[in-house]
Design a protein around this motif. Sequence first.
Motif, short mmCIF file in Angstrom:
data_model
loop_
_atom_site.label_atom_id
_atom_site.label_comp_id
_atom_site.label_asym_id
_atom_site.label_seq_id
_atom_site.Cartn_x
_atom_site.Cartn_y
_atom_site.Cartn_z
N ASP A 161 86.69 44.28 88.30
CA ASP A 161 85.70 45.19 88.87
C ASP A 161 85.81 45.23 90.39
OD1 ASP A 161 83.30 46.88 88.40
OD2 ASP A 161 82.32 45.34 89.60
N ARG A 162 86.06 44.07 91.00
CA ARG A 162 86.24 44.03 92.45
C ARG A 162 87.48 44.80 92.88
NH1 ARG A 162 84.93 38.52 91.46
NH2 ARG A 162 82.73 38.12 92.00
N THR A 163 88.53 44.73 92.08
CA THR A 163 89.75 45.43 92.46
C THR A 163 89.55 46.94 92.51
OG1 THR A 163 90.56 45.50 90.16
CG2 THR A 163 91.22 43.61 91.50
N VAL A 164 88.74 47.47 91.61
CA VAL A 164 88.46 48.92 91.62
C VAL A 164 87.78 49.30 92.93
CG1 VAL A 164 87.20 50.79 90.50
CG2 VAL A 164 88.33 49.06 89.12
N LYS A 165 86.80 48.50 93.33
CA LYS A 165 86.09 48.78 94.58
C LYS A 165 87.01 48.59 95.78
CE LYS A 165 81.51 47.63 92.76
NZ LYS A 165 81.94 47.62 91.35
N ALA A 166 87.91 47.62 95.70
CA ALA A 166 88.85 47.39 96.79
C ALA A 166 89.79 48.58 96.97
CB ALA A 166 89.65 46.12 96.53
N ALA A 191 80.91 67.31 98.47
CA ALA A 191 80.19 66.18 97.89
C ALA A 191 81.01 65.48 96.82
CB ALA A 191 78.87 66.65 97.29
N ASP A 192 82.20 65.97 96.58
CA ASP A 192 83.04 65.36 95.55
C ASP A 192 83.92 64.28 96.14
OD1 ASP A 192 82.04 67.04 93.62
OD2 ASP A 192 83.51 68.61 94.10
N ARG A 193 84.29 63.30 95.32
CA ARG A 193 85.11 62.18 95.77
C ARG A 193 86.14 61.85 94.70
NH1 ARG A 193 87.98 58.11 96.79
NH2 ARG A 193 87.27 56.41 98.11
N ALA A 194 87.42 61.82 95.09
CA ALA A 194 88.47 61.46 94.15
C ALA A 194 88.59 59.94 94.13
CB ALA A 194 89.79 62.10 94.57
N TRP A 195 87.92 59.30 93.18
CA TRP A 195 87.94 57.84 93.12
C TRP A 195 89.29 57.34 92.65
CZ3 TRP A 195 84.11 55.16 95.25
CH2 TRP A 195 82.91 55.84 95.48
N SER A 196 89.56 56.08 92.95
CA SER A 196 90.85 55.50 92.61
C SER A 196 91.10 55.51 91.12
CB SER A 196 90.91 54.07 93.13
OG SER A 196 90.68 54.03 94.51
N PHE A 197 90.05 55.24 90.35
CA PHE A 197 90.15 55.29 88.89
C PHE A 197 89.05 56.20 88.38
CE2 PHE A 197 92.42 51.49 89.84
CZ PHE A 197 93.38 51.38 88.85
N GLY A 198 89.14 56.55 87.12
CA GLY A 198 88.15 57.44 86.56
C GLY A 198 86.77 56.81 86.49
N ARG A 199 86.72 55.49 86.47
CA ARG A 199 85.42 54.81 86.34
C ARG A 199 85.10 54.09 87.64
NH1 ARG A 199 86.34 49.33 84.96
NH2 ARG A 199 84.46 49.17 83.73
N ARG A 200 83.87 53.68 87.78
CA ARG A 200 83.42 53.02 88.99
C ARG A 200 83.28 51.52 88.78
NH1 ARG A 200 80.55 56.37 92.48
NH2 ARG A 200 80.14 54.50 93.69
N GLY A 201 83.81 50.98 87.71
CA GLY A 201 83.68 49.55 87.46
C GLY A 201 82.77 49.30 86.29
N SER A 202 82.97 48.17 85.62
CA SER A 202 82.23 47.91 84.40
C SER A 202 80.99 47.07 84.63
CB SER A 202 83.13 47.17 83.40
OG SER A 202 83.63 45.99 83.99
N GLN A 235 78.99 44.87 99.41
CA GLN A 235 77.86 44.16 98.81
C GLN A 235 78.04 44.02 97.31
OE1 GLN A 235 74.09 46.17 99.23
NE2 GLN A 235 72.92 44.30 98.89
N ALA A 236 78.53 45.07 96.65
CA ALA A 236 78.76 45.01 95.21
C ALA A 236 79.86 44.02 94.87
CB ALA A 236 79.11 46.40 94.68
N MET A 237 80.89 43.93 95.71
CA MET A 237 81.98 42.98 95.48
C MET A 237 81.51 41.54 95.64
SD MET A 237 85.09 44.96 97.48
CE MET A 237 86.35 43.73 97.06
N CYS A 238 80.50 41.33 96.47
CA CYS A 238 80.00 39.98 96.75
C CYS A 238 78.85 39.56 95.84
CB CYS A 238 79.52 39.89 98.20
SG CYS A 238 80.77 40.17 99.44
N SER A 239 78.29 40.50 95.10
CA SER A 239 77.04 40.24 94.39
C SER A 239 77.12 39.08 93.41
CB SER A 239 76.58 41.51 93.65
OG SER A 239 77.55 41.90 92.69
#
Length: 424
Positions: free
Chosen positions: A131-136, A201-212, A252-256
């Motif tokens: 999950d952290r890698t997706v945010k990274a 307002a659109d964002r092309a995220w690295s993956f289709g999901r935002r993390g599990s 913050q989400a990566m550290c939570s």
Amino acid sequence: MPATEYQGSSVHLAFLSRPILSIRRNQIISMEGNSDQDDSELFQKHVSERFLDLSSSPTSTTTTTTSSDAAAATSTTTNDVDNFLSIAWLRKLLDVFLCCEAEFKAVIFLGRDASQISKPPLDRLTPELLDRTVKALDICNAITHGIEMIRNWQKLAEIALLALKQSPLGEGQVRRAKKALNSLLSSMTIDDKDAVSSRTADRAWSFGRRGSGAAAAAAAAVAAAKERTAGPPRLFTSWSVPKSWSASKQIQAMCSNLMMPRGTDPTGMAMPVFIMSTVLVFVTWTLVATIPCQDRSGLLSHFALPRQLSWAGPIIGLQERIAEEWKKKEKKKSTGLLDEMQRLEKCGQLLIEFADSIQFPAEEEKLEEISVQVTELAEMCRKMEEGLLPLQRQLREMFHRIVRSRTEILDVLEQNEKYYSPVL
């Protein structure tokens, strides 16, 4: 921009990343008594040594060489290259990450039963790492855009530089330089919220999901493997982020749920996974603090490490130094901690002051004062020209390395899921 392979910016990356695998294979074959605990301790030692070496870089200072001695001039240039939070220092930081990542994969994969990654406590820690890698990856994209902003500032500085290098220096050249410098400084002092274009307002995220989620089960991570069928993530494309996107919230989400493992660990892998998560968070945290990035408010409150861990000491020391620089940054309302960027801003302010006070025909003393600042401005432009593109390539390598490692871990989880699934 077409993808290009990162060739490495320092010799130690080549010596540290590639031999790790061959050395570990020899250890597995010839040293059957080598324990998981030994692997973990060796990894901790190497992480500590790499960050200790990184922390030995001198504090950023502006130096002026007056001696004609060649050796003294060489020494001054060498120290200047390694200034804390400079482009060269960030490249060393990314080297350290790539080395740690290579050794981490050797520790968790070579000579091990792949099923261990699905057993406690790794069945919880591994999805958290994924999950952290997706945010990274999203932070890597945001930092890439920040580097492009710095390159645009460099171009404005070069316009001013070209005008001020004219001889004889006339009123028109000074007016042109002042206009470019005013544009430079106004864009460097924008608020973090506006640091990234928000054309859409659109964002092309690295993956289709935002993390599990922080506490997602291993099965959720396995299901995420199916998303890879859409193709590899794209980096360095033209994109925009919504105003609601926040680099600070990503950190913050990566550290939570970044907590030191407790209790018994039969696999011996809990601490290496925690270490790699910590390295990933620290590197992305540092990049966000250093390079212009959208919404970094409250960045200092997100990241804390247990001080009792010996390998964490150098990282904590670096974190404290960066925090002190960040507090100064907040007072000055500048856009980032990058050494060259701060010096460029200071030089631009001085040149605008000179431009406002100069009278034509200009006095010789006044022209000499401007000449000193023009030389400093030229040096910053040179460093940016030489360092920013290699830094982007290293960031690209970091991005793709994270993607590959994530894919390999997901493949193992998927295989384990198939192997241990009951036959109906």
